[in-house]
Scaffold this active site. Sequence first.
Site, PDB file in Angstrom:
ATOM      1  N   ARG A  20      -2.151  -1.903  -3.810  1.00 26.34           N
ATOM      2  CA  ARG A  20      -3.330  -1.055  -3.710  1.00 26.34           C
ATOM      3  C   ARG A  20      -3.105   0.124  -4.658  1.00 26.34           C
ATOM      4  NH1 ARG A  20      -5.258   2.389   1.543  1.00 26.34           N
ATOM      5  NH2 ARG A  20      -7.076   3.287   0.569  1.00 26.34           N
ATOM      6  N   ARG A  43      -9.299  17.190   5.751  1.00 23.40           N
ATOM      7  CA  ARG A  43     -10.008  17.538   4.501  1.00 23.40           C
ATOM      8  C   ARG A  43     -11.384  18.112   4.821  1.00 23.40           C
ATOM      9  NH1 ARG A  43      -9.275  11.726   1.709  1.00 23.40           N
ATOM     10  NH2 ARG A  43      -7.634  11.285   3.206  1.00 23.40           N
ATOM     11  N   GLU A  93      -7.658  -4.247   4.606  1.00 23.76           N
ATOM     12  CA  GLU A  93      -7.485  -4.075   3.163  1.00 23.76           C
ATOM     13  C   GLU A  93      -6.348  -4.958   2.648  1.00 23.76           C
ATOM     14  OE1 GLU A  93      -7.410   0.001   4.352  1.00 23.76           O
ATOM     15  OE2 GLU A  93      -8.500   0.607   2.558  1.00 23.76           O
ATOM     16  N   HIS A 110     -11.920   3.936  -0.822  1.00 23.10           N
ATOM     17  CA  HIS A 110     -12.036   2.994   0.301  1.00 23.10           C
ATOM     18  C   HIS A 110     -12.804   1.742  -0.126  1.00 23.10           C
ATOM     19  CE1 HIS A 110     -11.821   6.563   3.373  1.00 23.10           C
ATOM     20  NE2 HIS A 110     -10.619   6.043   3.190  1.00 23.10           N
ATOM     21  N   ASN A 138       0.864  -1.173   0.000  1.00 29.08           N
ATOM     22  CA  ASN A 138       0.000   0.000   0.000  1.00 29.08           C
ATOM     23  C   ASN A 138       0.907   1.232   0.000  1.00 29.08           C
ATOM     24  OD1 ASN A 138      -1.800   2.027   0.530  1.00 29.08           O
ATOM     25  ND2 ASN A 138      -2.755   1.035   2.296  1.00 29.08           N
TER      26      ASN A 138
END
Length: 397
Positions: free
Chosen positions: A89, A239, A380, A178, A8
């Site tokens: 990923r 964010r 993940e 996601h 990742n």
Amino acid sequence: MQKIMAINAGSSSLKFQIFEMPGEEVIVKGLIERIGLPGAIFNMSFQNEKMKEVCKIENHGEAVEILLDQLKKHRVIKNLSEIAGVGHRVAHGGEEFVSSCIVTDEVVKGIESVASLAPLHNPANIIGIKTFRDLLPDAISVAVFDTAFHQTIPEENFLYALPYALYEKHHIRKYGFHGTSHQYVAGKAAEVLDKPLEKLKIISCHLGNGASVCAIEGGKSVNTSMGFTPNAGLMMGTRSGTIDATIIPYLVDELGYSLDEVVQMMSTESGVLGVSGISSDFRDIEIAAGEGNSRALLTLRMFTGQICNYIGAYASAMNGCDALLFTAGVGENSPLIRKMVTEQLSYLGVTCDVTKNNAGDMIISENNQAVKVCIIPTNEELMIARDVENYAKQPTR
Ligand code: ADP
């Protein structure tokens, strides 16, 4: 038995894990931080050992070389050829990639062609992929896209109400992110609840530094809160999430900000940090709120209120909800956020058992309720390893 690595790569970091498949045992995991910055840090844990080294790592290519050297040096693996496959990923797959796929030169070109949609992430992903292909030429390489799970979202949910040509010519639409996490927790929830995934209406809340809500019907994503970029939807650590787009020209034309400054502000100085003025980390916000800090309390109300808005919208769009899932750093670890969200949703039949919530049980709704509320730790990396294993099994490799 075979060893499969999940990678990742972020803009300045690289997370890795090696699984022994099919048992899904993690034999090593680690994180390389501050790539390209002074004092990069290499962290790795394996068996009962943990190591941390500060070193110089200029780019993701060097990070991969150092990682493979360290694996051999510490005898985590004897020979690089033991690694049967590597799964990467990839942040953005555009509309081209609707599922994971074996990396070929053409796939690399495809990922490059959508790099402008994820300028911080896709270039790092591509370097990671290329370096592994060079250094481990016999290992199968698989790309796993954050956007792929959301490619089932219907057009009425992914389009922005802009001139249609912008979608047709420039692919401006909601993509969602996601995806690997939402897909994993939905599958896991079906297992935990012992119900077929195909029959469930699920709302999944991935609440970490980045945060998104996803509506999953019959195992398929039908809507999600992130959009064209991962800046949309919920307010997040730093964010802003979705704001009135016209604020941007106002900041530029009336208040004299440059566009770059606005973009930077919206992604690194806004959200939880921007509103609270305290921190982007929910642990700090919860402590401050406990001490009565009004901006911390406001931040918690805003964040949980926004989550509830999405849950309400998605429950109404799916005409119901069988399971509400919490995952990622905040979702898995914050009883307070889960309590605040569930309390606002009693009209949907959502309940929360205080003891189970505080204990972090897998099912935290009260007994015998139609809507199951679950805490499902995301994984993940395991999803990525499973995808690689599926391809490695195929005779056509
Ligand atoms: P990322 O999106 O970077 O992968 P994570 O899913 O690891 O992030 O989530 C990180 C966030 O989880 C932290 O910023 C912190 O706010 C939150 N978090 C972790 N533990 C707790 C906790 N015990 N209580 C509240 N928030 C927590």
